[in-house]
Scaffold this motif. Structure first.
Motif, PDB file in Angstrom:
ATOM      1  N   ARG A 131      13.862   8.918  17.886  1.00 30.04           N
ATOM      2  CA  ARG A 131      13.930  10.244  17.260  1.00 30.04           C
ATOM      3  C   ARG A 131      13.944  10.121  15.730  1.00 30.04           C
ATOM      4  O   ARG A 131      13.354  10.947  15.022  1.00 30.04           O
ATOM      5  N   ILE A 132      14.617   9.090  15.213  1.00 27.86           N
ATOM      6  CA  ILE A 132      14.617   8.852  13.770  1.00 27.86           C
ATOM      7  C   ILE A 132      13.193   8.541  13.294  1.00 27.86           C
ATOM      8  O   ILE A 132      12.736   9.044  12.259  1.00 27.86           O
ATOM      9  N   ALA A 133      12.475   7.706  14.059  1.00 34.70           N
ATOM     10  CA  ALA A 133      11.105   7.366  13.696  1.00 34.70           C
ATOM     11  C   ALA A 133      10.207   8.609  13.711  1.00 34.70           C
ATOM     12  O   ALA A 133       9.328   8.764  12.857  1.00 34.70           O
ATOM     13  N   ILE A 134      10.429   9.485  14.683  1.00 35.18           N
ATOM     14  CA  ILE A 134       9.658  10.725  14.757  1.00 35.18           C
ATOM     15  C   ILE A 134      10.001  11.624  13.566  1.00 35.18           C
ATOM     16  O   ILE A 134       9.126  12.240  12.957  1.00 35.18           O
ATOM     17  N   ALA A 135      11.292  11.687  13.211  1.00 36.54           N
ATOM     18  CA  ALA A 135      11.707  12.485  12.050  1.00 36.54           C
ATOM     19  C   ALA A 135      11.051  11.974  10.773  1.00 36.54           C
ATOM     20  O   ALA A 135      10.612  12.765   9.921  1.00 36.54           O
ATOM     21  N   ARG A 136      10.972  10.663  10.624  1.00 35.54           N
ATOM     22  CA  ARG A 136      10.336  10.078   9.440  1.00 35.54           C
ATOM     23  C   ARG A 136       8.869  10.513   9.342  1.00 35.54           C
ATOM     24  O   ARG A 136       8.361  10.787   8.253  1.00 35.54           O
ATOM     25  N   ALA A 137       8.183  10.557  10.495  1.00 37.25           N
ATOM     26  CA  ALA A 137       6.783  10.981  10.495  1.00 37.25           C
ATOM     27  C   ALA A 137       6.642  12.476  10.237  1.00 37.25           C
ATOM     28  O   ALA A 137       5.715  12.929   9.560  1.00 37.25           O
ATOM     29  N   MET A 138       7.579  13.272  10.748  1.00 41.69           N
ATOM     30  CA  MET A 138       7.446  14.727  10.716  1.00 41.69           C
ATOM     31  C   MET A 138       7.899  15.350   9.400  1.00 41.69           C
ATOM     32  O   MET A 138       7.519  16.473   9.084  1.00 41.69           O
ATOM     33  N   VAL A 139       8.708  14.648   8.620  1.00 44.76           N
ATOM     34  CA  VAL A 139       9.320  15.262   7.438  1.00 44.76           C
ATOM     35  C   VAL A 139       8.274  15.688   6.399  1.00 44.76           C
ATOM     36  O   VAL A 139       8.524  16.575   5.579  1.00 44.76           O
ATOM     37  N   LEU A 140       7.082  15.083   6.439  1.00 46.89           N
ATOM     38  CA  LEU A 140       6.032  15.402   5.471  1.00 46.89           C
ATOM     39  C   LEU A 140       5.078  16.482   5.981  1.00 46.89           C
ATOM     40  O   LEU A 140       4.056  16.758   5.351  1.00 46.89           O
ATOM     41  N   ASN A 141       5.401  17.097   7.129  1.00 46.57           N
ATOM     42  CA  ASN A 141       4.559  18.140   7.718  1.00 46.57           C
ATOM     43  C   ASN A 141       3.116  17.669   7.892  1.00 46.57           C
ATOM     44  O   ASN A 141       2.164  18.260   7.360  1.00 46.57           O
ATOM     45  N   PRO A 142       2.891  16.588   8.659  1.00 47.11           N
ATOM     46  CA  PRO A 142       1.545  16.036   8.816  1.00 47.11           C
ATOM     47  C   PRO A 142       0.659  16.916   9.694  1.00 47.11           C
ATOM     48  O   PRO A 142       1.145  17.798  10.396  1.00 47.11           O
ATOM     49  N   ARG A 143      -0.643  16.661   9.641  1.00 48.65           N
ATOM     50  CA  ARG A 143      -1.596  17.339  10.519  1.00 48.65           C
ATOM     51  C   ARG A 143      -1.949  16.464  11.718  1.00 48.65           C
ATOM     52  O   ARG A 143      -2.257  16.962  12.790  1.00 48.65           O
ATOM     53  N   LEU A 144      -1.930  15.126  11.516  1.00 49.33           N
ATOM     54  CA  LEU A 144      -2.267  14.169  12.574  1.00 49.33           C
ATOM     55  C   LEU A 144      -1.141  13.148  12.693  1.00 49.33           C
ATOM     56  O   LEU A 144      -0.691  12.593  11.692  1.00 49.33           O
ATOM     57  N   VAL A 145      -0.687  12.915  13.924  1.00 46.67           N
ATOM     58  CA  VAL A 145       0.328  11.890  14.175  1.00 46.67           C
ATOM     59  C   VAL A 145      -0.212  10.922  15.218  1.00 46.67           C
ATOM     60  O   VAL A 145      -0.618  11.330  16.305  1.00 46.67           O
ATOM     61  N   VAL A 146      -0.237   9.643  14.870  1.00 43.40           N
ATOM     62  CA  VAL A 146      -0.605   8.590  15.819  1.00 43.40           C
ATOM     63  C   VAL A 146       0.670   8.105  16.493  1.00 43.40           C
ATOM     64  O   VAL A 146       1.621   7.687  15.822  1.00 43.40           O
ATOM     65  N   LEU A 147       0.705   8.186  17.807  1.00 43.99           N
ATOM     66  CA  LEU A 147       1.865   7.764  18.598  1.00 43.99           C
ATOM     67  C   LEU A 147       1.465   6.499  19.361  1.00 43.99           C
ATOM     68  O   LEU A 147       0.728   6.554  20.351  1.00 43.99           O
ATOM     69  N   ASP A 148       1.924   5.341  18.885  1.00 44.13           N
ATOM     70  CA  ASP A 148       1.512   4.061  19.456  1.00 44.13           C
ATOM     71  C   ASP A 148       2.582   3.544  20.414  1.00 44.13           C
ATOM     72  O   ASP A 148       3.556   2.931  20.000  1.00 44.13           O
ATOM     73  N   GLU A 149       2.403   3.818  21.693  1.00 48.15           N
ATOM     74  CA  GLU A 149       3.352   3.407  22.752  1.00 48.15           C
ATOM     75  C   GLU A 149       4.782   3.838  22.410  1.00 48.15           C
ATOM     76  O   GLU A 149       5.715   3.031  22.474  1.00 48.15           O
ATOM     77  N   PRO A 150       5.024   5.100  22.058  1.00 49.00           N
ATOM     78  CA  PRO A 150       6.351   5.487  21.562  1.00 49.00           C
ATOM     79  C   PRO A 150       7.423   5.557  22.637  1.00 49.00           C
ATOM     80  O   PRO A 150       8.598   5.696  22.307  1.00 49.00           O
ATOM     81  N   THR A 151       7.045   5.478  23.916  1.00 49.63           N
ATOM     82  CA  THR A 151       8.049   5.610  24.984  1.00 49.63           C
ATOM     83  C   THR A 151       8.171   4.364  25.853  1.00 49.63           C
ATOM     84  O   THR A 151       9.029   4.321  26.734  1.00 49.63           O
ATOM     85  N   SER A 152       7.355   3.339  25.617  1.00 42.92           N
ATOM     86  CA  SER A 152       7.297   2.215  26.560  1.00 42.92           C
ATOM     87  C   SER A 152       8.571   1.385  26.573  1.00 42.92           C
ATOM     88  O   SER A 152       8.884   0.742  27.573  1.00 42.92           O
ATOM     89  N   ALA A 153       9.338   1.387  25.473  1.00 43.77           N
ATOM     90  CA  ALA A 153      10.565   0.576  25.416  1.00 43.77           C
ATOM     91  C   ALA A 153      11.801   1.356  25.850  1.00 43.77           C
ATOM     92  O   ALA A 153      12.916   0.855  25.738  1.00 43.77           O
ATOM     93  N   LEU A 154      11.609   2.574  26.358  1.00 48.05           N
ATOM     94  CA  LEU A 154      12.738   3.453  26.649  1.00 48.05           C
ATOM     95  C   LEU A 154      12.988   3.605  28.141  1.00 48.05           C
ATOM     96  O   LEU A 154      12.082   3.472  28.953  1.00 48.05           O
ATOM     97  N   ASP A 155      14.242   3.916  28.494  1.00 45.03           N
ATOM     98  CA  ASP A 155      14.577   4.236  29.882  1.00 45.03           C
ATOM     99  C   ASP A 155      13.851   5.497  30.319  1.00 45.03           C
ATOM    100  O   ASP A 155      13.446   6.324  29.502  1.00 45.03           O
ATOM    101  N   MET A 156      13.747   5.673  31.655  1.00 44.92           N
ATOM    102  CA  MET A 156      12.971   6.785  32.193  1.00 44.92           C
ATOM    103  C   MET A 156      13.528   8.141  31.749  1.00 44.92           C
ATOM    104  O   MET A 156      12.769   9.033  31.364  1.00 44.92           O
ATOM    105  N   THR A 157      14.840   8.308  31.789  1.00 47.35           N
ATOM    106  CA  THR A 157      15.406   9.608  31.420  1.00 47.35           C
ATOM    107  C   THR A 157      15.205   9.883  29.924  1.00 47.35           C
ATOM    108  O   THR A 157      14.924  11.017  29.526  1.00 47.35           O
ATOM    109  N   VAL A 158      15.338   8.842  29.093  1.00 46.57           N
ATOM    110  CA  VAL A 158      15.117   9.004  27.655  1.00 46.57           C
ATOM    111  C   VAL A 158      13.637   9.262  27.383  1.00 46.57           C
ATOM    112  O   VAL A 158      13.275  10.058  26.507  1.00 46.57           O
TER     113      VAL A 158
END
Length: 533
Positions: A428-455
């Motif tokens: 979530r911190i990494a997502i906040a860092r990307a979002m704080v500049l109000n981008p138009r395009l966000v590249v999400l490179d395997e952002p969930t693969s290291a996380l538990d299923m519920t997370v």
């Protein structure tokens, strides 16, 4: 009689005067020839329980209860007896083979060490046994691989080598601790099939540790569900899946990305488009470093993404997914057209690109590796603001506070460091860092693969909310087809640098046209029609 019997096992750790109870009164058994899975989220005590079987816990651990292997007590057993059991009667396969294998030793030397230690095999006899083991685990041209180092192998090959090492001395019990988490779906399926076949051929018992219930259903005879150091439910696999009784088990079974993203308006603005995009890396040899060939990482990639749209990019490791995304972000040299916000930015100098950088952001796979451990959360999230905007300290603090709230974090924690957060919070911190500049395009490179299923489900829901609120364009790179299906409007399938198929998510998942796409669907869902029950 059970091969492994754990009775009322408790494990605690004390650090800086604080006591942590990692395992609390756990009891279970593993019969001969049986596969038992311990499933639960990170921190539930799964791995600590498994390591207790042969007293591999650090000296700071306080252990009570009983662990018997083939009738012999393992807790407080003499070290000489434990050494005979470890790697001989009980072998381990760990999650990340790159860190488990010695990067400075060849495969032959690493496999040979175990054979020499436990069986006294050296020379030609050891070499013959190593070749036999590598062949059994599916390493092709095994003889040519003997002098290879771990970094020269793919992730799947490294995991096969780890399995070969574990099998070297004919163990009766194999403990597999998240052995497929970091692997592509097709490689994951191959490793699971390999373990199942080896177990049957060798009449081994298997203790399988995972957070993925899909794997449990495929491989296990019985399941133990762990939460906060306790086994909250246990039983035959079919029974657990058909009639889960504990609320936590029900929660785990329900933890799968669901639904589809909101449709994109027909006249939505095109954010990025590529025409004939190509990324070739030169192969240079000789004293003069002449180019003798190319590694063709990406060939002729044509794609487009509109505002509010997600393009999923799928394929195995080495297929060119991340290379394609980095080229679109102009972080790698490429040929072909890259049109971003209506302007062809191919060939632009970095100075000219800088004003556009704020509109193209990226979230990486490993939030711990991509966040500086020496910076607070506020410093991490605000770093882009200091480059692209001139703000007062108070205004910058306010922007950070607002974006942390938006991604579901308490702004009061912004003065903490990354190691003080869970994996999901770090992402979530990494997502906040990307979002704080109000981008138009966000590249999400395997952002969930290291996380538990519920997370993972929580992060997918967060990404969908942010996309809807800010009309974001996403390039979503993943080998997890369930997450791709939940997030993506369109899907591109890549193999060895080529786009082999592209279409809407429904077209790709329900009616794949290429043989490779069908292979991916079967590996991920067990059938060609993506996810159909």
């Amino acid at each position: 009689m059970s091969l492994l019997k754990v009775s009322n096992l408790s494990v605690s750790f004390t650090q800086d005067g604080a006591r942590t109870d990692a395992v609390k009164g756990v009891s279970f058994e593993v019969g001969r020839g049986e596969t038992v899975a311990i499933v639960g989220e990170s921190g539930s005590g799964k791995s600590v329980t498994a390591l207790s079987a042969v007293s591999l816990l650090p000296g700071s651990a306080e252990v009570s209860g009983s662990v018997t292997y083939d009738g012999r007590e393992m807790i407080d057993a003499p070290e000489a007896e434990l050494r005979k059991v470890r790697g001989n009667d009980i072998s381990f396969i760990f999650q990340e083979p790159m860190t488990s294998l010695n990067p400075l030793h060849t495969l032959e030397k690493q496999l040979g060490e175990s054979l020499a230690l436990h069986q006294g095999l050296t020379g030609a006899a050891a070499r013959a046994r190593i070749l036999e083991l590598l062949d059994r685990v599916g390493i092709r041209d095994a003889e040519t691989r003997l002098k290879a180092y771990p970094h020269q192998l793919s992730g799947g090959q490294r995991q096969r080598v780890m399995i070969a090492m574990a099998l070297a001395n004919g163990p009766d019990l194999l403990v597999a601790d998240e052995p497929t988490t970091a692997l592509d779906v097709t490689i994951q399926a191959q490793i699971l099939d390999l373990l199942a076949n080896l177990k049957q051929q060798e009449n081994m018992s298997l203790l399988f540790i995972t957070h993925d219930l899909g794997i449990v259903r495929r491989i296990a005879d019985r399941v133990c569900v762990m939460k906060d150091g306790e086994i909250v439910e246990t039983g035959p696999t079919d029974g657990i899946f058909a009639n889960p009784r504990h609320p936590y088990t029900q929660k785990l079974l329900a933890a799968e990305p669901q639904g589809i993203p909101d449709p994109v308006p027909e006249r939505a603005e095109e954010i990025v488009r590529t025409d004939g995009l190509r990324v070739w890396f030169p192969i240079q040899r000789g004293f003069l470093r002449r180019t003798v060939g190319h590694v063709k990482a990406v060939n002729q990639a044509d794609l487009s993404v509109r505002a509010g749209e997600t393009l999923g990019i799928v394929g195995e490791s080495g297929s060119g997914k991340t290379t394609l995304a980095l080229a679109i972000l102009r972080l790698l040299s490429s040929e072909g057209k890259i049109v971003f916000l209506g302007r062809d930015v191919q060939g632009w100098h970095s100075t000219r690109l800088r004003p556009l950088r704020r509109h193209m952001q990226v979230v990486f796979q490993d939030p711990y590796g991509s966040l500086s451990p020496r910076m607070t959360v506020e410093q991490i999230v605000a770093e882009g603001l200091s480059i692209h905007e001139e703000l007062t300290t108070e205004a910058r603090h306010g922007r950070v506070s607002d974006i942390l709230t938006e991604v579901g974090l308490d702004p009061g924690m912004m003065h903490r460091y990354p190691h003080e957060f869970s994996g999901g919070q770090r992402q979530r911190i990494a997502i906040a860092r990307a979002m704080v500049l109000n981008p138009r395009l966000v590249v999400l490179d395997e952002p969930t693969s290291a996380l538990d299923m519920t997370v993972q489900v929580q992060i997918v829901e967060l990404l969908l909310r942010l996309q809807k609120r800010h009309n974001l364009a996403y390039l979503f790179i993943s080998h997890d087809l369930k997450v791709v299906r939940a997030l993506s409007h369109k899907v591109v399938v890549m193999k060895t640098g080529d786009i082999v198929e592209t279409g809407t998510t429904a077209e790709i998942f329900d009616n794949p046209q290429s043989d490779y796409t069908r292979e991916l669907m079967v590996a991920a869902f067990g059938s060609v029609k993506g996810g159909a029950a």
